[in-house]
Write a protein that holds these residues in place. Sequence first.
Motif, PDB file in Angstrom:
ATOM      1  N   TYR A 182      15.902 -12.705  -3.640  1.00 18.98           N
ATOM      2  CA  TYR A 182      14.811 -11.736  -3.720  1.00 18.98           C
ATOM      3  C   TYR A 182      14.303 -11.529  -2.297  1.00 18.98           C
ATOM      4  O   TYR A 182      13.576 -12.370  -1.758  1.00 18.98           O
ATOM      5  CB  TYR A 182      13.702 -12.256  -4.636  1.00 18.98           C
ATOM      6  CG  TYR A 182      14.130 -12.348  -6.082  1.00 18.98           C
ATOM      7  CD1 TYR A 182      13.853 -11.324  -6.970  1.00 18.98           C
ATOM      8  CD2 TYR A 182      14.840 -13.460  -6.543  1.00 18.98           C
ATOM      9  CE1 TYR A 182      14.259 -11.396  -8.298  1.00 18.98           C
ATOM     10  CE2 TYR A 182      15.259 -13.540  -7.867  1.00 18.98           C
ATOM     11  CZ  TYR A 182      14.962 -12.507  -8.734  1.00 18.98           C
ATOM     12  OH  TYR A 182      15.380 -12.578 -10.049  1.00 18.98           O
ATOM     13  N   PHE A 183      14.715 -10.427  -1.678  1.00 20.02           N
ATOM     14  CA  PHE A 183      14.468 -10.227  -0.263  1.00 20.02           C
ATOM     15  C   PHE A 183      13.401  -9.162  -0.039  1.00 20.02           C
ATOM     16  O   PHE A 183      13.493  -8.061  -0.572  1.00 20.02           O
ATOM     17  CB  PHE A 183      15.757  -9.793   0.448  1.00 20.02           C
ATOM     18  CG  PHE A 183      15.643  -9.777   1.957  1.00 20.02           C
ATOM     19  CD1 PHE A 183      16.051 -10.874   2.701  1.00 20.02           C
ATOM     20  CD2 PHE A 183      15.120  -8.680   2.620  1.00 20.02           C
ATOM     21  CE1 PHE A 183      15.931 -10.876   4.076  1.00 20.02           C
ATOM     22  CE2 PHE A 183      14.991  -8.678   3.999  1.00 20.02           C
ATOM     23  CZ  PHE A 183      15.405  -9.772   4.730  1.00 20.02           C
ATOM     24  N   GLY A 184      12.396  -9.480   0.793  1.00 18.23           N
ATOM     25  CA  GLY A 184      11.429  -8.476   1.208  1.00 18.23           C
ATOM     26  C   GLY A 184       9.994  -8.869   0.931  1.00 18.23           C
ATOM     27  O   GLY A 184       9.685  -9.915   0.346  1.00 18.23           O
ATOM     28  N   THR A 185       9.101  -7.995   1.330  1.00 19.64           N
ATOM     29  CA  THR A 185       7.663  -8.225   1.195  1.00 19.64           C
ATOM     30  C   THR A 185       7.245  -8.347  -0.268  1.00 19.64           C
ATOM     31  O   THR A 185       7.644  -7.535  -1.097  1.00 19.64           O
ATOM     32  CB  THR A 185       6.891  -7.065   1.840  1.00 19.64           C
ATOM     33  OG1 THR A 185       7.296  -6.947   3.202  1.00 19.64           O
ATOM     34  CG2 THR A 185       5.394  -7.303   1.790  1.00 19.64           C
ATOM     35  N   GLY A 186       6.463  -9.384  -0.555  1.00 20.47           N
ATOM     36  CA  GLY A 186       5.894  -9.527  -1.887  1.00 20.47           C
ATOM     37  C   GLY A 186       6.870  -9.914  -2.981  1.00 20.47           C
ATOM     38  O   GLY A 186       6.527  -9.830  -4.171  1.00 20.47           O
ATOM     39  N   MET A 187       8.066 -10.380  -2.623  1.00 24.45           N
ATOM     40  CA  MET A 187       9.074 -10.687  -3.637  1.00 24.45           C
ATOM     41  C   MET A 187       8.853 -12.030  -4.329  1.00 24.45           C
ATOM     42  O   MET A 187       9.598 -12.383  -5.236  1.00 24.45           O
ATOM     43  CB  MET A 187      10.463 -10.643  -3.013  1.00 24.45           C
ATOM     44  CG  MET A 187      10.892  -9.227  -2.606  1.00 24.45           C
ATOM     45  SD  MET A 187      10.948  -8.087  -4.012  1.00 24.45           S
ATOM     46  CE  MET A 187      12.504  -8.540  -4.743  1.00 24.45           C
ATOM     47  N   GLU A 188       7.807 -12.765  -3.920  1.00 24.72           N
ATOM     48  CA  GLU A 188       7.491 -14.018  -4.601  1.00 24.72           C
ATOM     49  C   GLU A 188       7.223 -13.780  -6.084  1.00 24.72           C
ATOM     50  O   GLU A 188       7.630 -14.577  -6.942  1.00 24.72           O
ATOM     51  CB  GLU A 188       6.267 -14.695  -3.966  1.00 24.72           C
ATOM     52  CG  GLU A 188       6.480 -15.170  -2.556  1.00 24.72           C
ATOM     53  CD  GLU A 188       6.288 -14.090  -1.517  1.00 24.72           C
ATOM     54  OE1 GLU A 188       6.466 -14.393  -0.332  1.00 24.72           O
ATOM     55  OE2 GLU A 188       5.949 -12.932  -1.883  1.00 24.72           O
ATOM     56  N   ASP A 189       6.548 -12.686  -6.393  1.00 22.12           N
ATOM     57  CA  ASP A 189       6.201 -12.402  -7.782  1.00 22.12           C
ATOM     58  C   ASP A 189       7.457 -12.253  -8.643  1.00 22.12           C
ATOM     59  O   ASP A 189       7.550 -12.822  -9.732  1.00 22.12           O
ATOM     60  CB  ASP A 189       5.356 -11.124  -7.857  1.00 22.12           C
ATOM     61  CG  ASP A 189       4.761 -10.910  -9.239  1.00 22.12           C
ATOM     62  OD1 ASP A 189       3.933 -11.733  -9.675  1.00 22.12           O
ATOM     63  OD2 ASP A 189       5.146  -9.907  -9.888  1.00 22.12           O
ATOM     64  N   ALA A 190       8.428 -11.530  -8.142  1.00 25.64           N
ATOM     65  CA  ALA A 190       9.678 -11.352  -8.883  1.00 25.64           C
ATOM     66  C   ALA A 190      10.430 -12.670  -9.008  1.00 25.64           C
ATOM     67  O   ALA A 190      11.021 -12.970 -10.057  1.00 25.64           O
ATOM     68  CB  ALA A 190      10.552 -10.298  -8.191  1.00 25.64           C
ATOM     69  N   GLY A 191      10.401 -13.468  -7.964  1.00 29.20           N
ATOM     70  CA  GLY A 191      11.080 -14.752  -8.014  1.00 29.20           C
ATOM     71  C   GLY A 191      10.460 -15.693  -9.029  1.00 29.20           C
ATOM     72  O   GLY A 191      11.171 -16.382  -9.776  1.00 29.20           O
TER      73      GLY A 191
END
Length: 387
Positions: free
Chosen positions: A13-22
Motif C-alpha cells: 500500500y504505497f502513498g500518502t494516507g495508505m495506513e487506513d487501507a492497510g
Amino acid sequence: MINSLYKNRTAIYFGTGMEDAGLTELARLGARHVLLHYGQGSVTRSGLLDRVMAGLTARQIAVTELGGVQPNPTLPRVREGVALCRARGIDTLLAVGGGSVIDSAKAIAAGAAFDGDVLDLIEGRVRPAAALPLGVILTVPGAGSESSPAAVISDPARSLKLDFAAECLVPALAVLNPENTRGVGLFQSRCGILDAITHVCERYFTQTDYVEVSDRLCEGLIQSLIHYGRAVDGRLDDYGVRAEIMWACKLAHDDVAGVGRKQDWSSHVIANALGGHVDQPHGALTVIVMLGWMKRAAETSPARFVQFGQRIFGLASPTAAEAIAAFEHYIAGIGMPVRLSGLGVDLAPATLDAVVDVCARKNPSGTIGNFVRLGPNDVRTILETAR
C-alpha cells in the motif's frame, strides 16, 4: 539464467494516507488481537503510533504493545515478544518502524507459531514452517525487510548476528507512506540507500550467463539510488525524493532483480559476523566491507567490475580497480565512511579472529560466497583492507 522461483506475496500500500487501507486489510485477514511492535520513540513523537492505535481500535482489534526495539534487534526482545503472544492469544503482528523492527517482528511471529525455543529457528536447527500473519508500516527505508523472507537477529550474549529466512516470514502487507520517513536524518537516510545498493550488488556480481535483463534492472536501481544518495541532502522533507528512495529500497531486496542468477552474499555474511561485535548501522558497515570484498574479488574475476564501471559510472574503458575506485569516491563524496576506522570501528585482533571463525563455520565447505569462493584467509584480507 538458472532455474528460479519468484514469488512475493506482500501486498504493498504505497502513498500518502495508505495506513487506513492497510489496517482495513489487516482486519480482513482476520486480525483480532495484534502485537504492535515498534522502536525507541520516533513513531511516538511523530504521532504515527497514536494514529495506528486509533485505527486498530476503530476496527475492534485488541492491541498489546511491545516497543523499545533497538537497531540490530536482539534475541531477548524477541523472546519477550514470543512469550507475550503465547500468554495473550495474539494472532497477528504489526511492525511499525524500519528493518530492525520488522526483523524482530518476523522472529516473534515465527517463534509464536513454534512449539519450542525460537533460537532453534533463528539458528537453523529447525526450519520455520509457519508464522503468525505480519503487517508492516515502514518508517525507515533501506533494509527491504518489508517484502523479503529474511531477518537478522543479534544474540548479544554470544556477540553473534544470526540471519535466517523462510517463506512464511514474508509480510502479508506493507504500508509504504513516504510521509512517515520525513523524520529520518541525512546520515540514516544515506545508510539506508547504501544498504539497498549492497543488496543489489550481492545479486549483480554473478557468474551466471544470460542475465542481461536483470543486469539492466540492477544497474537502473543502483544508478537511481546513487542519484538520491546525493539528492536527499537538503531535501529531507521532499515527498518526491522520499517516495523514490522508499520504492527503490523495496525493489532492491524483493528479489525481482535476482531472478535467474546465482547470488553472492559474502559481504553480508562478513558484515553480520562483524556486527555481532560492533554496534554500527548495518548499511554503513556493510558497504565498507563490500568495498574490501570488491578489491579481493576483482583480483580473481575482473570483467564484471569493468561492466560495473562502464554502465554505472559511465567510464569508457576502466580497469576493475578504476571502477571500484569510482564507487568508493561516490561513497566518500556523500560524506559516508569508506573504512571501518571512519565508522569508529577499531578492529582488534581478537575481533578479527572471531569474525573469520564465524565465516569459516557458515557452510560445511568452510567457504562463503558464489561470485568468488572465499576461505578464511580471504575473509581476513577483506577485513584488513576495510580497516
